[in-house]
Design an enzyme around this catalytic site. Structure first.
Site, mmCIF file in Angstrom:
data_model
loop_
_atom_site.group_PDB
_atom_site.id
_atom_site.type_symbol
_atom_site.label_atom_id
_atom_site.label_comp_id
_atom_site.label_asym_id
_atom_site.label_seq_id
_atom_site.Cartn_x
_atom_site.Cartn_y
_atom_site.Cartn_z
ATOM 1 N N GLU A 15 -1.834 -9.128 4.055
ATOM 2 C CA GLU A 15 -1.790 -9.592 5.437
ATOM 3 C C GLU A 15 -3.176 -9.732 6.062
ATOM 4 O O GLU A 15 -3.336 -10.399 7.096
ATOM 5 C CB GLU A 15 -0.941 -8.634 6.288
ATOM 6 C CG GLU A 15 -1.545 -7.269 6.556
ATOM 7 C CD GLU A 15 -1.266 -6.238 5.469
ATOM 8 O OE1 GLU A 15 -1.336 -5.027 5.763
ATOM 9 O OE2 GLU A 15 -0.993 -6.633 4.316
ATOM 10 N N CYS A 75 0.834 -1.206 0.000
ATOM 11 C CA CYS A 75 0.000 0.000 0.000
ATOM 12 C C CYS A 75 0.876 1.266 0.000
ATOM 13 O O CYS A 75 1.537 1.546 -0.993
ATOM 14 C CB CYS A 75 -0.979 -0.040 1.172
ATOM 15 S SG CYS A 75 -2.360 1.127 1.010
ATOM 16 N N HIS A 94 -3.729 -5.237 0.592
ATOM 17 C CA HIS A 94 -3.180 -5.736 1.859
ATOM 18 C C HIS A 94 -3.222 -7.267 1.911
ATOM 19 O O HIS A 94 -4.238 -7.854 2.283
ATOM 20 C CB HIS A 94 -3.963 -5.156 3.038
ATOM 21 C CG HIS A 94 -3.706 -3.707 3.272
ATOM 22 N ND1 HIS A 94 -2.669 -3.244 4.048
ATOM 23 C CD2 HIS A 94 -4.333 -2.599 2.791
ATOM 24 C CE1 HIS A 94 -2.673 -1.922 4.059
ATOM 25 N NE2 HIS A 94 -3.672 -1.505 3.302
ATOM 26 N N SER A 101 -7.340 -10.320 35.064
ATOM 27 C CA SER A 101 -8.780 -10.205 34.819
ATOM 28 C C SER A 101 -9.458 -11.568 34.729
ATOM 29 O O SER A 101 -10.680 -11.660 34.733
ATOM 30 C CB SER A 101 -9.026 -9.450 33.514
ATOM 31 O OG SER A 101 -8.605 -10.240 32.410
#
Length: 509
Positions: A173, A85, A171, A225
Site C-alpha cells: 500500500e 506484514c 507493504h 482555516s
C-alpha cells in the site's frame, strides 16, 4: 456509506492501515476499516468479497497481541484473505506455521523482493521488485498447505494451494513499493471486486452522512482555516446546511504573511454565508511561550483553541462542531485502532460539549484535493501547501516563542516561497517548512562579529504524508536562498533538511 462494502480491512494499529483503504479507492473500490472486535461484529451480518489484515506494531508473541476476528473464515472459502506484514505473521501463527524474530532478517525501509511471476498475485510484476518493509518478526516456516511465492532474505509472501489465503511480508500500500498498486489490483481481480468509488459519489455521501446526524434545525460550527481541507469541507456542506453552517476562523498570530487575506477569499470561493474571524494572537503567544517542547506547545495550543470554539458554540447555540480532520491526523494522534501516538493534533480527541464530526476522517490530503477539483474550487485552493493548525508556533524550534520570532519566520517564509515561485518549483514540492532553530551561533557581517539565529529550510515530496522524501534544491537556488535570508541582520546560518519520513516527521514539531 457502509452499504455493499466489498473489502473489509481489519485494523491492527499500523501507521499504514488507512493507506490500504486509500489505495483501494485509487483503484476504484470501496473498503471499510474496522478494529478486530468491530470487524467481528460486522462479519456476523456481512460477507465481503475479501478481507485484508493490516500491519501492526505488535508481535504475535506479545501478551495481549490482537488476534483474528472470531467470525473470520480462515479457510478462505467465503472470501479471499490477504495478510499484510503483521497480518501475514498472524495467519501463519494461527495456522501453525513458525514466526520468529531472526536477528538477520529484520527489515526497515527499502528492500528488494524476488517474486514468483507465475502466481496471479504477481501478474505483470517484475521478477525483482523494490518494496517497503517494516518488520522485526518473520515467517520462517509456512503452515501446512502453503507455498512461498516471494523471497527477500527469507519468506516475503505466501499462498495456500487454491490462492484463497495470501500473505505479504512487505507493504504494497505504500508508494515506496514501486509495484504495490499492481499487486493490490491483482488481489482485487482475484476477489472479483467491481469498481464502485468516485469523488462525486463521496461528496454526496458526506452530505448525506452529515444531514442524517445534524437533522434539520441545528446550527453547525466549522473550524475554518482557509486550507484545502476546511475550504473543501465548507464547499461540500454549504449547499445543504446554508446559514446553519457558521465558519469560525481564529487569527492565532501564527499565520504566514497574507494568510488572513487568503482565508477570507477561500471562504468566499467555498460559498460560506457566515464567516467569523476571532483575533486571539495575544492569548496564544502568552500560553505557548511557556514551553519549548513541541508536544507541550501543541497541547497548550489545543487548550486555547478549544476555549475559543466553546465560546462560539455557546454564542450561536450550535449542537455540532465539524472539522476537516484527515486520516493522517487521526493516525499520528493514535486514534485509529491501536496506532501508536506520534504527535498530538489540535483538532483530534478533544472532549467537546457538543457532538464532534470529522467527515474527512478516512481521507488523505491528495483525496481531498481531488474533491476540491471535482467541486470546481480554484487551483489556488487544491494546490495549496498544507499548513499545521498551530502554524508558525511549531516553526520556532527549541527556543521560546515570541512575537518578534514569529515575525522573523513570517518574513523568511515569504522570502523562500517567492524564490520557489520564481523558479517554478511549487508543483515539485508537497510542503515547505521554514523554521527558526534555537541554535544561536557566531557570524561575521560587515567585518563585525555577530551572534544570531539559524534557520532550517525543509521541502518535501509526498502523495499522502504517511511517508515523505526530502526535496534537494539545485545549488543555484540554495545559494540564492542563503543569500536572501542572511541579509537579515539577525540571521547568520541557514540549514537544509532532507531527512525522509520515517524517521523524521514532516514538521519539526
Amino acid at each position: 456509506m457502509m452499504d455493499d462494502i466489498q473489502i473489509l480491512i481489519v485494523d491492527y494499529g499500523s501507521q499504514y492501515t488507512l493507506v490500504i483503504g486509500r489505495t483501494l479507492r485509487e483503484l476504484g473500490v470501496r473498503g471499510i476499516i474496522l478494529p478486530v472486535k468491530k470487524a467481528d461484529k460486522w462479519l456476523k451480518h456481512n460477507t465481503p468479497k475479501a478481507v485484508i489484515l493490516s500491519g501492526s506494531n505488535w508481535s504475535v508473541h506479545n501478551d495481549g497481541a490482537p488476534g483474528l476476528p472470531k467470525m473470520l473464515d480462515i479457510t478462505g472459502k467465503k472470501y479471499l484473505i490477504l495478510g499484510i506484514c503483521y497480518g501475514m505473521q498472524l495467519l501463519a501463527h494461527k495456522l501453525r506455521g513458525v514466526v520468529e524474530k531472526p536477528f538477520l532478517h529484520r527489515e526497515y525501509g527499502p528492500a528488494e523482493v524476488s517474486v514468483n511471476k507465475k502466481h496471479p498475485l504477481f501478474k505483470n510484476v517484475k521478477e525483482k521488485t523494490k518494496v517497503w518493509a517494516s518488520h522485526g518478526d518473520t515467517v520462517i516456516a509456512l503452515p501446512k498447505g502453503f507455498i512461498s511465492i516471494a523471497k527477500s532474505k527469507g519468506i516475503a509472501a505466501m499462498s495456500n494451494k487454491n490462492n484463497r489465503v495470501l500473505g505479504i511480508q512487505f507493504h504494497p500500500e505504500v508508494i515506496d513499493t514501486t509495484e504495490g498498486k499492481k499487486i493490490l489490483q491483482n488481489f482485487l481481480t482475484l476477489s472479483k471486486c467491481d469498481k464502485d468509488w468516485n469523488p462525486i459519489n463521496l461528496i454526496h455521501q458526506i452530505q448525506k452522512e452529515v444531514l442524517e446526524v445534524v437533522k434539520n434545525k441545528s446550527n453547525v460550527i466549522l473550524g475554518f482555516s482557509g486550507g484545502v481541507d476546511s475550504t473543501t469541507l465548507a464547499r461540500i456542506l454549504s449547499p445543504v446546511l446554508g446559514k446553519r453552517l457558521i465558519c469560525v476562523a481564529i487569527d492565532t498570530g501564527g499565520f504566514r504573511e497574507n494568510e488572513l487575506i487568503e482565508l477570507k477569499e477561500n471562504a468566499k470561493n467555498a460559498g460560506v454565508k457566515k464567516l467569523i474571524v476571532i483575533s486571539a494572537a495575544v492569548e496564544f503567544i502568552k500560553n505557548i511561550s511557556k514551553t519549548i517542547d513541541g508536544e507541550e506547545k501543541r497541547k497548550k495550543f489545543r487548550v486555547v483553541y478549544q476555549r475559543i470554539f466553546e465560546k462560539q458554540i455557546k454564542k450561536h447555540n450550535a449542537d455540532f462542531i465539524v472539522q476537516g480532520t484527515l486520516a493522517t491526523d487521526i493516525i499520528e494522534s493514535g486514534k485509529i485502532g491501536q496506532s501508536v501516538m506520534i504527535k498530538t493534533h489540535h483538532n483530534v480527541g478533544l472532549a467537546w460539549k457538543v457532538k464532534d464530526l470529522h467527515p474527512f476522517r478516512n481521507l488523505f490530503k491528495y483525496e481531498v484535493r481531488e474533491l476540491a477539483r471535482a467541486l470546481n474550487l480554484p487551483k489556488s485552493v487544491y494546490e495549496r501547501n498544507p499548513f499545521p493548525g498551530p502554524g508558525l508556533y511549531l516553526r520556532v524550534v527549541g527556543t521560546p516563542v515570541s512575537k518578534e520570532k514569529i515575525k522573523l519566520v513570517q518574513e523568511a517564509d515569504k522570502t523562500v516561497t517567492d524564490i520557489i515561485k520564481k523558479y517554478g518549483l511549487t508543483k515539485n514540492i508537497s510542503q515547505l517548512i521554514v523554521a527558526l532553530l534555537g541554535v544561536n551561533s557566531v557570524g561575521v557581517k560587515g567585518d563585525e562579529r555577530v551572534y544570531g539565529h539559524s534557520l532550517a529550510i525543509r521541502a518535501v515530496q509526498t502523495a499522502d504524508f504517511m511517508t515523505v522524501k526530502g526535496y534537494y534544491f539545485p545549488e543555484k537556488i540554495v545559494n540564492e536562498i542563503i543569500s536572501a535570508l542572511t541579509k537579515h541582520k539577525n540571521i547568520v546560518r541557514v540549514f537544509f533538511d532532507m531527512t525522509p519520513k520515517p524517521p523524521a516527521t514532516t514538521e519539526f514539531e
